[in-house]
Design a protein around this motif. Structure first.
Motif, PDB file in Angstrom:
ATOM      1  N   SER A  27      28.948-108.662   0.012  1.00  0.00           N
ATOM      2  CA  SER A  27      29.269-107.230  -0.017  1.00  0.00           C
ATOM      3  C   SER A  27      29.498-106.735  -1.440  1.00  0.00           C
ATOM      4  N   SER A  78      32.987-102.447   7.354  1.00  0.00           N
ATOM      5  CA  SER A  78      32.178-102.453   6.135  1.00  0.00           C
ATOM      6  C   SER A  78      33.050-102.559   4.886  1.00  0.00           C
ATOM      7  N   PHE A  79      32.454-103.129   3.846  1.00  0.00           N
ATOM      8  CA  PHE A  79      33.118-103.232   2.552  1.00  0.00           C
ATOM      9  C   PHE A  79      33.383-101.822   2.033  1.00  0.00           C
TER      10      PHE A  79
END
Length: 178
Positions: A27, A78-79
């Motif tokens: 990520s 999510s990052f």
């Protein structure tokens, strides 16, 4: 040495913040290779740079007992970026910096301000810091707005990483007054 005075994991209004680990390499490498993400952070970087950033950030946590958290959006996993306090050098002065970088989809929604406020509260109230600095480039208006909302005072212009920057300060006395 890790300390509960500055938590290694916390949730701040939909964003999970935790200590960097190798699970973030892919990520972070994606973020480092994205021109939109890195436009105010010195430009795109390699996967090796991402791995080195994780290694350095973990070492900072181990040595200082506090550091940058890596962020995830709780809604989809999510990052989301990184934020927190870290020791640094600014204009030749050893100090502690409030740093933050959010992925574009999370910008301008108050996340940087909320995470910054939490880091500052922990830094002043739990770690007993006397001062925290923040700095950014003069054209990074979004970051300057966050710095202003967090009640930093502009100190001076200086050069950092070969580019003009503006240095801001917030003292423990200013923190107590707010």
């Amino acid at each position: 040495m890790l300390s509960q005075r500055y938590p290694t994991i916390l949730e701040i209004e939909g964003v999970l913040a935790d200590v960097p680990h190798d699970g973030y390499v892919a990520s972070l490498a994606d973020a480092f290779s994205d021109p939109a993400v890195m436009s105010t952070l010195g430009g795109v970087r390699t996967k090796d740079a991402a791995e080195n950033f994780i290694t350095r950030t973990r070492a900072h946590w181990r040595d200082a007992g506090f550091g940058l958290w890596f962020l995830r959006d709780i809604r989809d996993g999510s990052f989301a970026g990184w934020a927190g306090l870290r020791r640094c050098e600014a204009d030749g002065e050893r100090t502690v910096e409030l740093a933050y970088a959010l992925m574009p989809k999370l910008r301008c929604k108050g996340h940087a301000t909320r995470i910054g406020a939490a880091a500052l509260q922990l830094g002043f109230d739990n770690l007993g810091l006397s001062e925290v600095v923040a700095f950014t480039t003069p054209e990074n208006t979004h970051s300057i707005e966050v710095i202003d909302r967090l009640a930093f005072e502009r100190d001076r212009d200086f050069e950092h990483a070969g580019r003009p920057h503006v240095l801001y300060r917030r003292t423990a006395a200013m923190h107590r007054a707010n």
